[in-house]
Design an enzyme around this catalytic site. Structure first.
Site, PDB file in Angstrom:
ATOM      1  N   GLU A   1       0.841  -1.211   0.000  1.00 55.16           N
ATOM      2  CA  GLU A   1       0.000   0.000   0.000  1.00 55.16           C
ATOM      3  C   GLU A   1       0.872   1.256   0.000  1.00 55.16           C
ATOM      4  OE1 GLU A   1      -3.206  -0.048  -0.624  1.00 55.16           O
ATOM      5  OE2 GLU A   1      -2.983  -2.218  -0.660  1.00 55.16           O
TER       6      GLU A   1
ATOM      7  N   TRP B   1       1.682   1.961  -3.392  1.00 54.33           N
ATOM      8  CA  TRP B   1       0.610   2.611  -4.154  1.00 54.33           C
ATOM      9  C   TRP B   1       0.751   4.131  -4.043  1.00 54.33           C
ATOM     10  CZ3 TRP B   1      -2.697   1.440  -7.861  1.00 54.33           C
ATOM     11  CH2 TRP B   1      -3.063   0.107  -8.070  1.00 54.33           C
TER      12      TRP B   1
ATOM     13  N   TRP C   1     -19.786  12.834 -19.669  1.00 53.98           N
ATOM     14  CA  TRP C   1     -19.954  12.979 -18.215  1.00 53.98           C
ATOM     15  C   TRP C   1     -20.949  14.108 -17.931  1.00 53.98           C
ATOM     16  CZ3 TRP C   1     -16.994   9.503 -15.745  1.00 53.98           C
ATOM     17  CH2 TRP C   1     -15.718   9.193 -16.223  1.00 53.98           C
TER      18      TRP C   1
ATOM     19  N   ASN D   1     -10.916   3.170   2.720  1.00 55.23           N
ATOM     20  CA  ASN D   1     -10.545   2.998   1.308  1.00 55.23           C
ATOM     21  C   ASN D   1     -11.634   2.303   0.499  1.00 55.23           C
ATOM     22  OD1 ASN D   1      -8.645   3.038  -0.959  1.00 55.23           O
ATOM     23  ND2 ASN D   1      -8.659   0.819  -0.696  1.00 55.23           N
TER      24      ASN D   1
ATOM     25  N   TRP E   1     -15.395  12.758 -12.840  1.00 51.73           N
ATOM     26  CA  TRP E   1     -14.597  12.477 -11.644  1.00 51.73           C
ATOM     27  C   TRP E   1     -14.042  13.746 -11.012  1.00 51.73           C
ATOM     28  CZ3 TRP E   1      -9.626  14.169 -12.276  1.00 51.73           C
ATOM     29  CH2 TRP E   1      -9.108  14.224 -13.570  1.00 51.73           C
TER      30      TRP E   1
ATOM     31  N   TRP F   1      -9.226   8.803  -8.061  1.00 54.13           N
ATOM     32  CA  TRP F   1     -10.421   9.153  -8.845  1.00 54.13           C
ATOM     33  C   TRP F   1     -10.336   8.617 -10.262  1.00 54.13           C
ATOM     34  CZ3 TRP F   1     -15.198  10.268  -7.743  1.00 54.13           C
ATOM     35  CH2 TRP F   1     -15.477  10.634  -6.424  1.00 54.13           C
TER      36      TRP F   1
HETATM   37  P1  FAD Z   1      -3.535   1.897   5.054  1.00 53.37           P
HETATM   38  O1  FAD Z   1      -4.419   0.830   4.516  1.00 53.37           O
HETATM   39  O2  FAD Z   1      -3.042   1.741   6.420  1.00 53.37           O
HETATM   40  O3  FAD Z   1      -2.302   2.037   4.036  1.00 53.37           O
HETATM   41  C1  FAD Z   1      -1.052   2.586   4.431  1.00 53.37           C
HETATM   42  C2  FAD Z   1      -0.706   3.790   3.591  1.00 53.37           C
HETATM   43  O4  FAD Z   1      -0.553   3.408   2.230  1.00 53.37           O
HETATM   44  C3  FAD Z   1      -1.780   4.864   3.591  1.00 53.37           C
HETATM   45  O5  FAD Z   1      -1.685   5.692   4.718  1.00 53.37           O
HETATM   46  C4  FAD Z   1      -1.479   5.595   2.287  1.00 53.37           C
HETATM   47  O6  FAD Z   1      -0.433   6.518   2.434  1.00 53.37           O
HETATM   48  C5  FAD Z   1      -0.992   4.471   1.381  1.00 53.37           C
HETATM   49  N1  FAD Z   1      -2.109   3.987   0.558  1.00 53.37           N
HETATM   50  C6  FAD Z   1      -2.981   3.001   0.853  1.00 53.37           C
HETATM   51  N2  FAD Z   1      -3.839   2.816  -0.179  1.00 53.37           N
HETATM   52  C7  FAD Z   1      -3.498   3.711  -1.128  1.00 53.37           C
HETATM   53  C8  FAD Z   1      -4.014   4.018  -2.426  1.00 53.37           C
HETATM   54  N3  FAD Z   1      -5.043   3.349  -2.971  1.00 53.37           N
HETATM   55  N4  FAD Z   1      -3.436   5.021  -3.118  1.00 53.37           N
HETATM   56  C9  FAD Z   1      -2.384   5.706  -2.609  1.00 53.37           C
HETATM   57  N5  FAD Z   1      -1.849   5.451  -1.384  1.00 53.37           N
HETATM   58  C10 FAD Z   1      -2.402   4.469  -0.663  1.00 53.37           C
HETATM   59  N6  FAD Z   1      -5.134   8.639  -0.095  1.00 53.37           N
HETATM   60  C11 FAD Z   1      -4.617   9.741   0.441  1.00 53.37           C
HETATM   61  O7  FAD Z   1      -3.657   9.662   1.227  1.00 53.37           O
HETATM   62  N7  FAD Z   1      -5.108  10.983   0.115  1.00 53.37           N
HETATM   63  C12 FAD Z   1      -6.150  11.144  -0.751  1.00 53.37           C
HETATM   64  O8  FAD Z   1      -6.546  12.281  -1.035  1.00 53.37           O
HETATM   65  C13 FAD Z   1      -6.748   9.968  -1.287  1.00 53.37           C
HETATM   66  N8  FAD Z   1      -7.831  10.053  -2.111  1.00 53.37           N
HETATM   67  C14 FAD Z   1      -8.375   8.907  -2.629  1.00 53.37           C
HETATM   68  C15 FAD Z   1      -9.466   9.014  -3.509  1.00 53.37           C
HETATM   69  C16 FAD Z   1     -10.054   7.883  -4.048  1.00 53.37           C
HETATM   70  C17 FAD Z   1     -11.241   8.017  -4.998  1.00 53.37           C
HETATM   71  C18 FAD Z   1      -9.542   6.610  -3.717  1.00 53.37           C
HETATM   72  C19 FAD Z   1     -10.164   5.362  -4.303  1.00 53.37           C
HETATM   73  C20 FAD Z   1      -8.454   6.491  -2.867  1.00 53.37           C
HETATM   74  C21 FAD Z   1      -7.860   7.628  -2.312  1.00 53.37           C
HETATM   75  N9  FAD Z   1      -6.755   7.547  -1.431  1.00 53.37           N
HETATM   76  C22 FAD Z   1      -6.202   8.692  -0.928  1.00 53.37           C
HETATM   77  C23 FAD Z   1      -6.114   6.247  -1.143  1.00 53.37           C
HETATM   78  C24 FAD Z   1      -6.598   5.484   0.104  1.00 53.37           C
HETATM   79  O9  FAD Z   1      -7.987   5.416   0.143  1.00 53.37           O
HETATM   80  C25 FAD Z   1      -6.078   6.077   1.417  1.00 53.37           C
HETATM   81  O10 FAD Z   1      -4.698   6.310   1.321  1.00 53.37           O
HETATM   82  C26 FAD Z   1      -6.333   5.134   2.589  1.00 53.37           C
HETATM   83  O11 FAD Z   1      -7.713   4.891   2.729  1.00 53.37           O
HETATM   84  C27 FAD Z   1      -5.771   5.726   3.849  1.00 53.37           C
HETATM   85  O12 FAD Z   1      -6.078   4.947   4.978  1.00 53.37           O
HETATM   86  P2  FAD Z   1      -4.918   4.327   5.861  1.00 53.37           P
HETATM   87  O13 FAD Z   1      -3.891   5.355   6.158  1.00 53.37           O
HETATM   88  O14 FAD Z   1      -5.559   3.649   7.016  1.00 53.37           O
HETATM   89  O15 FAD Z   1      -4.301   3.279   4.846  1.00 53.37           O
END
Ligand code: FAD
Length: 472
Positions: free
Chosen positions: A273, A276, A304, A341, A359, A382
Site C-alpha cells: 500500500e 501505491w 460525463w 478505502n 470524476w 479518482w
Molecule cells: P492503510 O491501509 O493503512 O495504508 C497505508 C498507507 O498506504 C496509507 O496511509 C497511504 O499513504 C498508502 N495507501 C494506501 N492505499 C493507497 C491508495 N489506494 N493510493 C495511494 N496510497 C495508498 N489517499 C490519500 O492519502 N489521500 C487522498 O486524497 C486519497 N484520495 C483517494 C481518492 C479515491 C477516490 C480513492 C479510491 C483512494 C484515495 N486515497 C487517498 C487512497 C486510500 O484510500 C487512502 O490512502 C487510505 O484509505 C488511507 O487509509 P490508511 O492510512 O488507514 O491506509
C-alpha cells in the site's frame, strides 16, 4: 557563507525526525531559521485540509520550541517572503524537502531559479517519498504505468536507515518577526464543524509515531483481511500524517519490514500500500496532467455530467443517495475528514458510473473534505475509479454498492455508525453528522431515509450502455 543562517522552508514535511533537509542544515553548523509560509497554495486548500494543516503547523512549532528553536510564520507569495527573509536575516541558503505534484513543482522551479539569481544557495532534499520518481525505471526505460511491475521492481530495494531528530536546532542571534498562527484563522472555513473535525484528528509527529507503533503491535497481523472492512479499525490511518509529513514514508517502510521479518506476513500488504502512494507520486511527476484531465484521452469525449449543481450530485455530497454504503461513507468523510478505502472506491464508482458524473466533481469535493487530502493519491484514486486513469479498474467493472455492503459490512455496523435516519436509537456518530453539516442543508436525523436516486442495477445498465455507445 560565513555563519549566515540557513532558511529551512517547511511545507509538507512537518516533522523533526527523519528529515534530510533539517539534518543537513543542522550538520552544516549554521544557525537554522525554520519557516512556514501561508502562500497561495495554502490559501487555496479546501476547508478540512486547511484546518488540519493549521493544527500540524502548531504542533511543529511546539516541537521546534522544545529544541531551542522557533517556527517563523509569514504570509504572502513564497518567492517574495523568502527574498524578504534572506534580506532581513542575511541567510545564505534556503533548504526544503522536494514535492512532486505539478502545481508545487511549477512554483518551486521558478522560486529556485529566482533565489539562485540572487546568489542564494538553494538545496532541495528527498523525504516525501521512498523512491525519487526518476530513479525507478522499467527495463526498457521510462516510468511504470502499471502498479504490479513497479511493486515487484522496488520491493527488495535496500532503503537507508531513517535519521534521528537533531538533539538541538541551532538558533540565530536574532529571530525575524513572525505572524501569529491564530491570526491566519485556518479553521474558519470549517465553520461550526471545526470542533467536531478536530476531535477526529491525530496531530503531530509524536502522535503519528505512536499510531505507527500501535498499528504494528496490534493490527498489522490481520491487515490483509481487516483492511477491507469499513467498520473495523483494521488499517494504519497514517495517511493523515503522511500527507503533512508528520512521519516519513521511510520510517513506515522500515516498521513494515521489521513486522514482516518478525513473522507478521500481512505486513507485506501494508508495504504494498505504501508503494501505491509512491505510484501516485511517480504518475503525477511523469504525467502531470493526471491531476487535471483524463489520463486516457479517449475519455475526453465521454458524456460525463459536468454540472455539480444537479440534485443527484447534491444527494451524493450530502450522503443522501439512498445507497447505504455510499451514504455512510460520504458522512464518515464529512464528520471525520477521512473515509475508509473501500468506501472511497464505492462512492467514486457510484458518482462516475451510476451517476455518470465527471470524476473532477468528486475530486474537488474530496479536496474540500479530506484531512488526508493528497494531490497525487486523490487524482490517481479518482481516475482509477472512473476508468480514465493508468492501471485503472476496468471501465466495465461497476461496483455494486448493495452487494459490496453484503460482503464488507454484513452486520451493518458501518451503516449504523453513520446513518441515523432508520435507527430507533441512532448512534452518536450518526447524529454528529447533523451537528456538522451546514444548517442551510435543512436536514435532520428525523427525516425519512431517501429512496435510491439511481438504483444499483439501473445505474450499471446505463453506464454500460454509454460505454458501448462510445465504442469502449
Ligand atoms: P492503510 O491501509 O493503512 O495504508 C497505508 C498507507 O498506504 C496509507 O496511509 C497511504 O499513504 C498508502 N495507501 C494506501 N492505499 C493507497 C491508495 N489506494 N493510493 C495511494 N496510497 C495508498 N489517499 C490519500 O492519502 N489521500 C487522498 O486524497 C486519497 N484520495 C483517494 C481518492 C479515491 C477516490 C480513492 C479510491 C483512494 C484515495 N486515497 C487517498 C487512497 C486510500 O484510500 C487512502 O490512502 C487510505 O484509505 C488511507 O487509509 P490508511 O492510512 O488507514 O491506509
Amino acid at each position: 557563507m560565513s555563519n549566515s543562517p540557513i532558511l529551512l522552508w517547511f511545507r509538507r514535511d512537518l516533522r523533526l525526525g527523519d528529515h534530510e533537509a533539517l539534518s543537513a542544515a543542522v550538520a552544516s553548523g549554521h544557525p537554522v531559521i525554520p519557516v512556514f509560509i501561508h502562500d497561495e497554495m495554502v490559501a487555496s486548500l479546501g476547508a478540512a485540509p486547511k484546518m488540519r494543516l493549521g493544527l500540524s503547523v502548531e504542533s511543529l512549532g511546539q516541537e521546534l520550541a522544545a529544541k531551542g528553536s522557533r517556527l517563523v510564520l509569514r504570509r504572502g507569495d513564497a518567492q517574495k517572503v523568502l527574498r524578504d527573509l534572506v534580506a532581513e536575516t542575511g541567510a545564505g541558503a534556503v533548504y526544503w524537502s522536494r514535492l512532486y505534484d505539478p502545481a508545487t513543482r511549477q512554483r518551486d522551479t521558478a522560486l529556485k531559479a529566482a533565489l539562485r539569481d540572487d546568489g542564494v544557495a538553494v538545496e532541495s532534499f528527498a523525504g516525501h517519498v521512498l523512491f525519487e520518481p526518476w530513479r525507478v525505471q522499467t527495463k526498457t526505460g521510462g516510468f511504470y504505468r502499471v502498479f504490479t511491475p513497479m511493486w515487484k521492481a522496488v520491493r527488495g530495494t535496500d532503503i537507508t536507515s531513517d535519521l534521528p531528530a537533531p538533539a538541538k536546532v541551532p538558533a540565530p542571534d536574532t529571530w525575524p518577526a513572525s505572524d501569529r498562527l491564530t491570526d491566519w484563522r485556518m479553521a474558519a472555513p470549517m465553520r461550526r464543524g471545526a470542533d467536531i473535525l478536530a476531535s477526529h484528528c491525530t496531530v503531530g509527529e509524536r502522535a503519528a509515531s505512536d499510531r505507527l507503533g500501535a498499528f504494528m503491535a496490534h493490527r498489522v497481523a490481520d491487515y490483509a483481511q481487516n483492511r477491507d472492512l469499513p467498520a473495523v479499525d483494521g488499517t494504519s490511518r497514517l495517511s493523515e500524517n503522511l500527507t503533512y509529513g508528520e512521519i516519513s514514508p521511510r520510517r513506515c517502510w522500515h516498521a513494515g519490514w521489521r513486522a514482516l521479518q518478525a513473522g507478521k506476513a500481512d505486513a507485506e500488504v501494508f508495504l504494498k500500500e505504501l508503494v501505491w502512494r509512491e505510484f501516485a507520486y511517480h504518475l503525477a511527476f511523469h504525467t502531470p496532467q493526471i491531476t487535471s484531465g483524463n489520463w486516457k484521452e479517449d475519455w475526453d469525449a465521454f458524456p460525463w455530467n459536468a454540472d455539480e449543481g444537479t440534485p443527484e450530485v447534491r444527494a451524493w455530497q450530502q450522503g443522501r443517495t439512498g445507497m447505504h454504503f455510499v451514504d455512510a461513507a460520504m458522512r464518515e468523510m464529512y464528520v471525520t475528514g477521512t473515509m475508509h478505502n473501500r468506501g472511497r472506491m464505492i462512492v467514486a464508482s457510484y458518482l462516475t458510473k451510476h451517476l455518470m458524473t465527471h470524476w473532477k466533481i468528486g475530486l474537488d469535493w474530496f479536496a474540500d473534505c479530506l484531512i488526508d487530502w493528497d494531490p497525487c493519491s486523490n487524482a490517481m484514486g479518482w481516475q482509477w475509479s472512473a476508468g480514465s486513469g493508468p492501471d485503472a479498474t476496468p471501465y466495465f467493472r461497476v461496483f455494486n454498492p448493495v452487494t459490496q455492503l453484503d460482503k464488507f459490512d454484513k452486520d451493518r455496523a458501518y451503516v449504523r455508525r453513520w446513518i441515523a435516519e432508520e435507527q430507533k436509537a441512532p448512534t452518536k456518530t450518526a447524529l454528529s453528522y447533523f451537528d456538522m453539516i451546514p444548517k442551510s442543508w435543512g436536514l435532520s436525523a428525523g427525516d425519512p431515509y431517501p429512496a435510491a436516486v439511481v438504483s444499483a442495477e439501473e445505474g450499471r445498465k446505463r453506464a454500460l450502455a454509454a460505454y458501448a455507445e462510445r465504442g469502449f
